[in-house]
Design a protein around this motif. Structure first.
Motif, PDB file in Angstrom:
ATOM      1  N   GLU A   1       0.834  -1.202   0.000  1.00 43.42           N
ATOM      2  CA  GLU A   1       0.000   0.000   0.000  1.00 43.42           C
ATOM      3  C   GLU A   1       0.876   1.263   0.000  1.00 43.42           C
ATOM      4  N   TRP A   2       2.156   1.112   0.331  1.00 44.87           N
ATOM      5  CA  TRP A   2       3.021   2.270   0.567  1.00 44.87           C
ATOM      6  C   TRP A   2       4.082   2.394  -0.505  1.00 44.87           C
ATOM      7  N   SER A   3       4.430   3.624  -0.803  1.00 49.92           N
ATOM      8  CA  SER A   3       5.520   3.841  -1.753  1.00 49.92           C
ATOM      9  C   SER A   3       6.285   5.098  -1.358  1.00 49.92           C
ATOM     10  N   ALA A   4       7.464   5.244  -1.925  1.00 50.14           N
ATOM     11  CA  ALA A   4       8.331   6.372  -1.574  1.00 50.14           C
ATOM     12  C   ALA A   4       7.579   7.687  -1.766  1.00 50.14           C
ATOM     13  N   GLY A   5       7.745   8.570  -0.778  1.00 50.24           N
ATOM     14  CA  GLY A   5       7.106   9.886  -0.851  1.00 50.24           C
ATOM     15  C   GLY A   5       5.823   9.989  -0.036  1.00 50.24           C
ATOM     16  N   ASP A   6       5.237   8.848   0.365  1.00 53.49           N
ATOM     17  CA  ASP A   6       4.015   8.901   1.183  1.00 53.49           C
ATOM     18  C   ASP A   6       4.322   9.520   2.543  1.00 53.49           C
ATOM     19  N   ARG A   7       3.441  10.398   2.978  1.00 50.18           N
ATOM     20  CA  ARG A   7       3.571  10.964   4.329  1.00 50.18           C
ATOM     21  C   ARG A   7       2.724  10.157   5.304  1.00 50.18           C
ATOM     22  N   VAL A   8       3.310   9.829   6.441  1.00 45.70           N
ATOM     23  CA  VAL A   8       2.643   8.914   7.378  1.00 45.70           C
ATOM     24  C   VAL A   8       2.869   9.353   8.821  1.00 45.70           C
ATOM     25  N   VAL A   9       1.974   8.908   9.705  1.00 42.77           N
ATOM     26  CA  VAL A   9       2.317   8.863  11.124  1.00 42.77           C
ATOM     27  C   VAL A   9       2.587   7.412  11.467  1.00 42.77           C
ATOM     28  N   LEU A  10       3.451   7.201  12.448  1.00 39.17           N
ATOM     29  CA  LEU A  10       3.700   5.873  12.985  1.00 39.17           C
ATOM     30  C   LEU A  10       2.935   5.782  14.305  1.00 39.17           C
ATOM     31  N   LEU A  11       2.100   4.755  14.438  1.00 36.62           N
ATOM     32  CA  LEU A  11       1.366   4.595  15.699  1.00 36.62           C
ATOM     33  C   LEU A  11       2.358   4.513  16.863  1.00 36.62           C
ATOM     34  N   PRO A  12       2.098   5.226  17.967  1.00 30.83           N
ATOM     35  CA  PRO A  12       3.000   5.136  19.133  1.00 30.83           C
ATOM     36  C   PRO A  12       2.953   3.760  19.794  1.00 30.83           C
ATOM     37  N   HIS A  13       1.894   3.011  19.502  1.00 28.20           N
ATOM     38  CA  HIS A  13       1.740   1.675  20.073  1.00 28.20           C
ATOM     39  C   HIS A  13       1.170   0.803  18.955  1.00 28.20           C
ATOM     40  N   VAL A  14       2.013  -0.049  18.400  1.00 22.44           N
ATOM     41  CA  VAL A  14       1.588  -0.901  17.283  1.00 22.44           C
ATOM     42  C   VAL A  14       1.173  -2.245  17.871  1.00 22.44           C
TER      43      VAL A  14
END
Ligand code: ZN
Length: 344
Positions: A81-94
Motif C-alpha cells: 500500500e506504501w511507496s516512496a514519498g508517502d507521508r505517514v504517522v507511525l502509531l506510538p503503540h503498534v
C-alpha cells in the motif's frame, strides 16, 4: 545507510543525549525506512531517559514515540500500500493483532505490542525503520501539528470516550490543562459537549486553556482549589477527571468528584503514590480507571477531526535534533503551552 540520530548510551540527565552518525539496516519484510519530518517530545521520554519509567531499554537507544515521516524505501514493495514519498504517522503503540486484548477491542493494552522509542529506535533521528502495520496516512496539516496528535489526542479520546463515557452536559475537570495531554483533553471534552474546568499552575496559561474550550480555569496555587471547583458546579462536583499529574493533583481531583464520578488516570509524573481516601471512594461509588496509550482507531479518529479543523493541536516550541536536551528541559519546566516538537 548512514544517518544521524540522538543516541543515548546510558540512563541519566539531558547530557546523555548526543546527536551521532549511526548505521541503519535496509528495511526488511514488513518494514519501511522513513525520513523523520517531526517528532514530539513526551514526558515519558524524560522518564525513559532517566530510568523513572520502569521500562527497560537496550543501549544504544534512540527515543521518540510520536513521529511523522515520509516513506523512503519499502522492504517488500510488491503489492504494498506504501511507496516512496508517502507521508505517514507511525502509531506510538503498534498492537500485535493476535492476543486476547487485541481480539476483544482493547488493543491499547496489547502486551505484545511494539512501541517506537521503547522497543526499538524511535524518531529522534533523521531516519527510522518502522513496521508497515504501524503506518497511517496523514491529512494535509503542518508536520509539527501532526506529530502533536497521536499520543495526546489519542489518549484524551480513549480517556474521555472509552474510560469515562463522557456525554453532553457532563462536568469534566482537566489538571495540567495547558500541557500536551491537558489541552487535548480540554478540546476533546468540549467537542463532546461537556462543560470543562481547566486547572493550571500559572495564570499565564489561562487564556490558552479557555481558547481550547474550557468554560472555567482554576489556579492550583492554593490548597482551596478543590472547593473552588466544587463551587463552580453548584456544590455537586465534576463527573469526570482526566488525571495525568499524580501526587497532590490526584488527591485534589478525587475530592472534586461528584458521586459516581470517574477519575481517569493517564499518567502520574508529579507523584506516583498519592493518598487515596477509600471511605470517599466507596461512599460515593467513585471510579478510578486507568488508561494505557491509545488504540489505532483512536489515532485515526483524532487525525480525521484535526483534518476537519475540529481539534487543534498546539505546538509550544520547535527544536532541532541538536537541541534535544533543550527540548527535554522545556518539557521538564512545565512551562510549555501544548507540545514540544523536534524537527530534524
Ligand atoms: Zn495484541
Amino acid at each position: 545507510m548512514r544517518t544521524q540520530a540522538v543516541v543515548m548510551r546510558e540512563l541519566g540527565d539531558e547530557s546523555v543525549l548526543h546527536l551521532e552518525d549511526v548505521e541503519l539496516a535496509a528495511p526488511g519484510p514488513g518494514e519501511v525506512l522513513l525520513r523523520v519530518l517531526a517528532v514530539a517530545v513526551n514526558h515519558l521520554d524524560l522518564e525513559l531517559r532517566d530510568g523513572r519509567s520502569r521500562m527497560p531499554l537496550t543501549f544504544p537507544h534512540v527515543l521518540g514515540r510520536e513521529l511523522v515521516g515520509e516513506v523512503v524505501e519499502v522492504g517488500d514493495p510488491a503489492g504494498s500500500e506504501w511507496s516512496a514519498g508517502d507521508r505517514v504517522v507511525l502509531l506510538p503503540h503498534v498492537p500485535c493483532g493476535r492476543c486476547r486484548h487485541c481480539l476483544t477491542g482493547s488493543a491499547n493494552i496489547c502486551l505484545a505490542g511494539w512501541m517506537p522509542g521503547i522497543h526499538g529506535w524511535g524518531g529522534y533521528a533523521r531516519h527510522v525503520l518502522a513496521p508497515v502495520r504501524g503506518l497511517r496516512h496523514v491529512p494535509d496539516l503542518p508536520v509539527e501539528v501532526l506529530a502533536a496528535l497521536p499520543i495526546s489526542f489519542g489518549t484524551a479520546w480513549r480517556a474521555l470516550h472509552s474510560a469515562a463515557s463522557v456525554v453532553t452536559g457532563d462536568w469534566v475537570l482537566v489538571p495540567g490543562a495547558g500541557g500536551g495531554l491537558g489541552h487535548a483533553s480540554v478540546q476533546v471534552a468540549a467537542l463532546a459537549g461537556a462543560r470543562v474546568i481547566g486547572l493550571v499552575r500559572s495564570a499565564a496559561k489561562a487564556d490558552f486553556v479557555k481558547a481550547c474550550g474550557a468554560e472555567h480555569v482554576v489556579l492550583t496555587d492554593t490548597d482551596g482549589w478543590p472547593d473552588e471547583v466544587r463551587g463552580l458546579t453548584d456544590g455537586r462536583g465534576v463527573d469526570v477527571v482526566v488525571e495525568h499529574v499524580g501526587g497532590d493533583s490526584f488527591e485534589g481531583c478525587l475530592a472534586a468528584l461528584a458521586p459516581r464520578g470517574t477519575l481517569v488516570v493517564a499518567g502520574g509524573h508529579g507523584g506516583e503514590h498519592p493518598r487515596l481516601d477509600v471511605i470517599e471512594v466507596f461512599r460515593n461509588e467513585l471510579r478510578v480507571h486507568g488508561v494505557r496509550s491509545q488504540r489505532p482507531d483512536d489515532v485515526e479518529r483524532v487525525l480525521d477531526l484535526a483534518a476537519a479543523g475540529r481539534l487543534r493541536p498546539q505546538v509550544d516550541q520547535v527544536f532541532s535534533l541538536e537541541q534535544a536536551a533543550d527540548a527535554h528541559r522545556r518539557v521538564a519546566s512545565r512551562q510549555a503551552v501544548g507540545k514540544v516538537v523536534l524537527v530534524p
